[in-house]
Design an enzyme around this catalytic site. Structure first.
Site, mmCIF file in Angstrom:
data_model
loop_
_atom_site.group_PDB
_atom_site.id
_atom_site.type_symbol
_atom_site.label_atom_id
_atom_site.label_comp_id
_atom_site.label_asym_id
_atom_site.label_seq_id
_atom_site.Cartn_x
_atom_site.Cartn_y
_atom_site.Cartn_z
ATOM 1 N N LYS A 151 25.313 32.729 37.336
ATOM 2 C CA LYS A 151 24.422 33.672 36.638
ATOM 3 C C LYS A 151 24.643 33.632 35.124
ATOM 4 O O LYS A 151 23.704 33.555 34.354
ATOM 5 C CB LYS A 151 24.673 35.133 37.079
ATOM 6 N N ARG B 159 24.319 46.231 40.384
ATOM 7 C CA ARG B 159 25.234 45.705 41.397
ATOM 8 C C ARG B 159 25.412 46.657 42.571
ATOM 9 O O ARG B 159 26.158 46.347 43.495
ATOM 10 C CB ARG B 159 26.599 45.513 40.745
ATOM 11 N N ARG C 205 37.677 27.751 37.230
ATOM 12 C CA ARG C 205 36.958 28.107 35.994
ATOM 13 C C ARG C 205 37.940 28.462 34.867
ATOM 14 O O ARG C 205 38.910 29.185 35.078
ATOM 15 C CB ARG C 205 36.059 29.300 36.293
ATOM 16 N N ARG D 30 40.370 33.729 33.568
ATOM 17 C CA ARG D 30 40.097 35.169 33.594
ATOM 18 C C ARG D 30 41.045 35.848 34.567
ATOM 19 O O ARG D 30 41.334 35.296 35.627
ATOM 20 C CB ARG D 30 38.642 35.399 34.050
ATOM 21 N N ARG E 39 36.166 40.315 45.151
ATOM 22 C CA ARG E 39 34.866 40.374 44.459
ATOM 23 C C ARG E 39 33.740 39.888 45.379
ATOM 24 O O ARG E 39 32.640 40.439 45.376
ATOM 25 C CB ARG E 39 34.916 39.535 43.176
HETATM 26 P P1 AMP Z 1 31.199 39.710 35.903
HETATM 27 O O1 AMP Z 1 31.593 39.103 34.605
HETATM 28 O O2 AMP Z 1 29.737 39.997 36.018
HETATM 29 O O3 AMP Z 1 31.720 38.923 37.086
HETATM 30 O O4 AMP Z 1 31.923 41.137 35.960
HETATM 31 C C1 AMP Z 1 33.320 41.258 35.907
HETATM 32 C C2 AMP Z 1 33.741 42.632 36.385
HETATM 33 O O5 AMP Z 1 33.181 43.637 35.517
HETATM 34 C C3 AMP Z 1 33.273 43.018 37.770
HETATM 35 O O6 AMP Z 1 34.105 42.500 38.804
HETATM 36 C C4 AMP Z 1 33.309 44.543 37.701
HETATM 37 O O7 AMP Z 1 34.638 45.041 37.767
HETATM 38 C C5 AMP Z 1 32.811 44.792 36.278
HETATM 39 N N1 AMP Z 1 31.346 44.906 36.245
HETATM 40 C C6 AMP Z 1 30.456 44.060 35.654
HETATM 41 N N2 AMP Z 1 29.200 44.465 35.860
HETATM 42 C C7 AMP Z 1 29.286 45.596 36.601
HETATM 43 C C8 AMP Z 1 28.330 46.481 37.169
HETATM 44 N N3 AMP Z 1 27.021 46.285 37.029
HETATM 45 N N4 AMP Z 1 28.796 47.545 37.873
HETATM 46 C C9 AMP Z 1 30.098 47.775 38.015
HETATM 47 N N5 AMP Z 1 31.065 46.970 37.548
HETATM 48 C C10 AMP Z 1 30.662 45.878 36.836
#
Ligand code: AMP
Length: 215
Positions: free
Chosen positions: A13, A88, A127, A160, A171
């Site tokens: 994404k 989400r 990654r 990360r 996740r």
């Molecule tokens: P991502 O970079 O999109 O994989 O997001 C990393 C982490 O940020 C996720 O595992 C959540 O802990 C938090 N996070 C990102 N977007 C959201 C969201 N829309 N709702 C809740 N937590 C989020």
């Protein structure tokens, strides 16, 4: 153009959202990036979010929806946007509907990227991310002295904290249990574009642009 990019962690994404936002000159809104920036800068939001993110759980809906509303309301979204990592949860989808209604945002298209879990596990565990600009490469491309091809930073690639094997599994389980119902919610509400996310990055982009009627 007003887009939502949807799919499991590691499906691509962020990579596609960045490319598409540059090609279409629209804002890339990544809630994960915004939260990581807050953690890095040790803001109040960052201190609330850090432990949650490190465990692979979700930050509370109202907090993330507040960030999204402020960003959508800002000047950088005047030409459109691509939302990456939001919504989400079902409550986030409902909050987003209220935000869209309030800001009079219409004609939403949702791009869904698909892949099997094992593809995501392999990608996320290998990654590496540039700590300076966010560029993603594979651990096989990292060596002493490696320079980021985007920002020029040297030795900036890190893993990360949530790309740890146990956290990746968490996740993915959060994605299947809590996030995937969001897709059903949108089925009869917005235009849906489904893409095989296991293809080469360039082919995914090409298919997205074609299905948006832009190629
Ligand atoms: P991502 O970079 O999109 O994989 O997001 C990393 C982490 O940020 C996720 O595992 C959540 O802990 C938090 N996070 C990102 N977007 C959201 C969201 N829309 N709702 C809740 N937590 C989020």
């Amino acid at each position: 153009m007003n887009l939502i990019i949807f799919g499991a962690p590691g499906v691509g994404k962020g990579t596609q959202a960045k490319i598409i936002s540059e090609k279409l000159n629209i804002a890339h809104i990544s809630t994960g990036d915004i939260l990581r920036e807050a953690v890095k800068n040790k803001t109040e939001l960052g201190s609330k979010a850090k432990a949650i993110m490190d465990s692979g759980e979700l930050v509370p809906d109202e907090i993330v929806a507040g960030i999204v509303k402020d960003t959508l309301n800002g000047d950088k979204c005047s030409n459109g946007f691509i939302l990456d990592g939001f919504p989400r949860t079902l409550p986030q989808s409902q909050l987003l509907k209220t935000i869209f209604d309030e800001l009079d945002i219409k004609n939403i298209k949702l791009i869904k990227l698909d892949a099997e879990d094992q593809v995501m596990i392999n990608r996320l565990s290998s990654r590496r991310v540039c700590s300076s600009c966010g560029k993603i490469i594979s651990k096989d491309e990292v060596f002493e002295g490696v320079k980021c091809s985007v920002c020029g930073e040297v030795n900036s690639f890190i893993k990360r904290t949530d790309d740890d094997e146990e956290v990746i599994k968490k996740r993915l389980s959060v994605y299947h249990n809590t996030t995937s119902p969001v897709f059903d919610y949108y089925q009869d509400k917005v235009t849906i574009i489904e893409i095989d996310g296991t293809q080469h990055v360039d082919d995914v982009t090409k298919e997205i642009l074609e299905k948006l009627g832009l190629n």
